[in-house]
Design an enzyme around this catalytic site. Sequence first.
Site, PDB file in Angstrom:
ATOM      1  N   PRO A 105       2.955   0.106   7.020  1.00  7.25           N
ATOM      2  CG  PRO A 105       1.760  -1.456   5.816  1.00  7.25           C
ATOM      3  CD  PRO A 105       2.782  -1.332   6.906  1.00  7.25           C
ATOM      4  CD  GLU A 149      -0.058 -11.599   7.135  1.00  5.16           C
ATOM      5  OE1 GLU A 149       0.405 -12.186   6.130  1.00  5.16           O
ATOM      6  OE2 GLU A 149      -0.857 -10.643   7.091  1.00  5.16           O
ATOM      7  CG  ASP A 165      15.587  18.228  -4.451  1.00  5.15           C
ATOM      8  OD1 ASP A 165      15.894  17.682  -3.397  1.00  5.15           O
ATOM      9  OD2 ASP A 165      16.151  18.042  -5.537  1.00  5.15           O
ATOM     10  NE  ARG A 204      18.569  13.897  -4.049  1.00  3.53           N
ATOM     11  CZ  ARG A 204      18.094  15.136  -4.102  1.00  3.53           C
ATOM     12  NH1 ARG A 204      17.221  15.533  -3.209  1.00  3.53           N
ATOM     13  NH2 ARG A 204      18.474  15.967  -5.059  1.00  3.53           N
TER      14      ARG A 204
HETATM   15  C1  4FV Z   1       5.240  -0.712   4.107  1.00  4.85           C
HETATM   16  C2  4FV Z   1       4.748   0.448   3.485  1.00  4.85           C
HETATM   17  C3  4FV Z   1       4.716  -2.064   3.946  1.00  4.85           C
HETATM   18  C4  4FV Z   1       3.621  -4.685   5.557  1.00  4.85           C
HETATM   19  C5  4FV Z   1       3.716  -6.110   5.962  1.00  4.85           C
HETATM   20  C6  4FV Z   1       5.834  -5.363   5.170  1.00  4.85           C
HETATM   21  C7  4FV Z   1       4.787  -4.428   4.676  1.00  4.85           C
HETATM   22  C8  4FV Z   1       5.099  -6.569   5.657  1.00  4.85           C
HETATM   23  N1  4FV Z   1       6.285  -0.361   4.867  1.00  4.85           N
HETATM   24  N2  4FV Z   1       5.548   1.474   3.886  1.00  4.85           N
HETATM   25  N3  4FV Z   1       3.716   0.578   2.652  1.00  4.85           N
HETATM   26  N4  4FV Z   1       5.255  -3.015   4.749  1.00  4.85           N
HETATM   27  O1  4FV Z   1       3.809  -2.279   3.141  1.00  4.85           O
HETATM   28  O2  4FV Z   1       6.443   0.979   4.714  1.00  4.85           O
HETATM   29  O3  4FV Z   1       5.682  -7.011   6.858  1.00  4.85           O
END
Ligand code: 4FV
Length: 246
Positions: free
Chosen positions: A88, A115, A166, A152
């Site tokens: 994230p 986590e 697209d 793609r």
């Molecule tokens: C995430 C997202 C995501 C966070 C903790 C995996 C999680 C757990 N990855 N974009 N949104 N990852 O939420 O890519 O480890």
Amino acid sequence: MRISILTIFPDFVRVVKEYGVVSQAVENGILEIEIFNLRDFAKDKHKTVDDYPYGGGPGMVMKPAPFFEFFKFYNETYGKPYVVLTSPQGDVLNNSIARELASKDHLLIICGRYEGIDERVMKFVDREISIGDYVLTGGELPAMVIVDVVSRFVPGVVDEESVKNDSFYNDLLDHPHYTRPRVIEDMRVPEVLISGNHEEVELWRRKESLKKTMLKRPDLFMKHQFDEIDKRALLSLFRELMADAK
Ligand code: 4FV
């Protein structure tokens, strides 16, 4: 292009290379997609990949050692890839990032769980990518999204024309699509699409894309580079609006 995925759930991600154009691209040798199980690089008898967080707090953290073991093996065996961590905290994925990743000939995507991953693993990471501002249970789905969208843009995976049409290709949303039958429950296919007049069809599609983009994604509209067809489409839209306003 080689794409490797490192995860503790290999069976979960494997399906991304077993369906549709991605599976065809793998069969045609255009894409090589390999999946690695992080547990295979955990040296203890329980193949432990997580541990309690220093400083306390909820949940578990992915241990650095299995990653260090993995990279020792991987870089020796396959050479240094461009390493993407899905998290994230990453840059939010979009078409231009996907096009950029597709220009690499060797990608490795790391999937987090729990986590998160011990910060010292970041020494191996070239780029953090997020698929959106929400928290998932794992990085596997984002990894599969990245494989799908990047593939793609790899020449030979999908027909160039289709990519050119697209959404987002030129910062415009896509025009409506129709197929048979011509009428269903009194809903008709727009006449212009069965007129055989390709110029009129192209103009109609660009008008629909511009209308939808102005209504739903003005941010994209402001980024869009206008060409000749856009100008003719906007003029035609304006005339229609002026006619309706009378
Ligand atoms: C995430 C997202 C995501 C966070 C903790 C995996 C999680 C757990 N990855 N974009 N949104 N990852 O939420 O890519 O480890």
